[in-house]
Design an enzyme around this catalytic site. Sequence first.
Site, short mmCIF file in Angstrom:
data_model
loop_
_atom_site.label_atom_id
_atom_site.label_comp_id
_atom_site.label_asym_id
_atom_site.label_seq_id
_atom_site.Cartn_x
_atom_site.Cartn_y
_atom_site.Cartn_z
N GLU A 1 -18.95 0.71 -25.30
CA GLU A 1 -18.55 1.35 -26.56
C GLU A 1 -19.60 1.14 -27.65
OE1 GLU A 1 -14.77 1.64 -28.26
OE2 GLU A 1 -13.68 1.27 -26.40
N ASP B 1 -18.66 -4.38 -37.36
CA ASP B 1 -17.32 -3.76 -37.34
C ASP B 1 -16.20 -4.79 -37.20
OD1 ASP B 1 -18.83 -1.50 -37.30
OD2 ASP B 1 -18.19 -0.80 -35.32
N HIS C 1 0.84 -1.19 0.00
CA HIS C 1 0.00 0.00 0.00
C HIS C 1 0.88 1.25 0.00
CE1 HIS C 1 -3.93 -2.05 1.56
NE2 HIS C 1 -3.46 -2.59 0.47
N TRP D 1 -13.67 6.00 -40.04
CA TRP D 1 -13.75 6.36 -38.64
C TRP D 1 -14.59 7.61 -38.50
CZ3 TRP D 1 -12.14 2.60 -35.70
CH2 TRP D 1 -11.13 1.77 -36.16
N GLU E 1 1.15 3.81 1.97
CA GLU E 1 1.80 4.19 3.24
C GLU E 1 3.08 3.39 3.44
OE1 GLU E 1 -1.33 3.41 2.64
OE2 GLU E 1 -2.72 4.17 4.14
#
Length: 352
Positions: A281, A193, A44, A163, A46
């Site tokens: 998406e 696609d 972590h 695109w 810390e």
Amino acid sequence: MERALALAERGRGRTSPNPMVGCVVVRDGAVVGEGYHECAGEAHAEVNALRGAGDVSGASVYVTLEPCCHEGKTPPCVDLLKERKPARVVAAMEDPNPQVSGQGIKALREAGVTVDIGLLGDEARRLNEVFIKYVTTGMPFVIAKCGMSLDGKIATHTGDSRWVTGEASRQLVHQIRDEVDAILVGSRTVMIDDPSLTARLDGSPSQDPIRVILDAGEYLDADRRVFHLDSRAPTWVAVPKGGACEAADSVLQVSTNGDGLSMQDLMKQLGSREVTSVLIEGGGATHASAFEAGVVDKVMFFIAPKIIGGRDAVSAVEGSGIEDMADAILLRDMTATPVGHDILIEAYVVKE
Ligand SMILES: NC(=O)c1ccc[n+]([C@@H]2O[C@H](COP(=O)([O-])OP(=O)(O)OC[C@H]3O[C@@H](n4cnc5c(N)ncnc54)[C@H](OP(=O)(O)O)[C@@H]3O)[C@@H](O)[C@H]2O)c1
């Protein structure tokens, strides 16, 4: 704390299901240690900051999230802080994890450490918006993303979408794919696609998200690219209860409703598989059912300086839509950022 937040940011995309955390140790006005949570399962922030900081009695420890007090894959940070005994811990926000939620602060105060909470709290909450949603609800944080023309189309009436947006926007999307746990698309997008849905970054290593495909009609073609990739991430296919998909690495059997697969049920199942973030998406039908189900948290719409037109061209959000303007889904904190020749609109969905 600003430095601690910047350090935390370096862990973006690598800490799931943990939060991003940064930490800076200051003694006599000088930084004597700093670190961040680099990767899930590893030390972590810390621990990394205190390593090499020397004697920290009299020092202040700035950390972007309340130190943990529970045993996970690594020991509790509160124990380390109690042992090293800095004079003060300044945390940007309480840990919303029900296993912590103020207990770390309490334990430190009981050990005689001064604890202050809330410095740059809004920034810290924004940084960990994904973690906060996931740890408090068990559901992933969901981003609806699309590339559209100025008139709101994501493809022409023939289905051509390569695109809509420019190179700079597409690069940024690869960056986002590298940071999320999963990417979700509808079966028609896969059929039309034939996308790879991988993260491809120029010059730096990338991490593919898990690919999740909605297939209520079970007509996905096993020849599609998503089933034949050289990728460490799997392709999961969501089908109705009792359904199957042999080409998939894993199948999610999801309940159905009038729109196809239940987005609520799907997100719940993804959450239980430790998927903390999902990038939707498209296409338009998939976005529509995600908005209608109320699972979307954030939108990222890239708008290209183009007009496509055509009533049969797919819009960013299809479905049947609302009847009255009063029922529109409202967005807040909207920002507009130029990306190459496009504009990226980001905003958060207002939840009731
Ligand atoms: N510019 C962009 O950003 C972008 C991005 C993606 C796609 N596109 C374009 O968008 C077009 C495809 O969009 P689309 O709206 O026709 O289809 P889509 O959203 O890609 O796929 C819809 C299909 O997914 C399945 N499905 C299962 N559960 C569903 C649920 N709960 N909600 C919605 N769909 C569910 C349904 O098929 P089954 O019932 O048969 O499973 C449905 O027909 C393509 O032309 C593509 O090029 C553009």
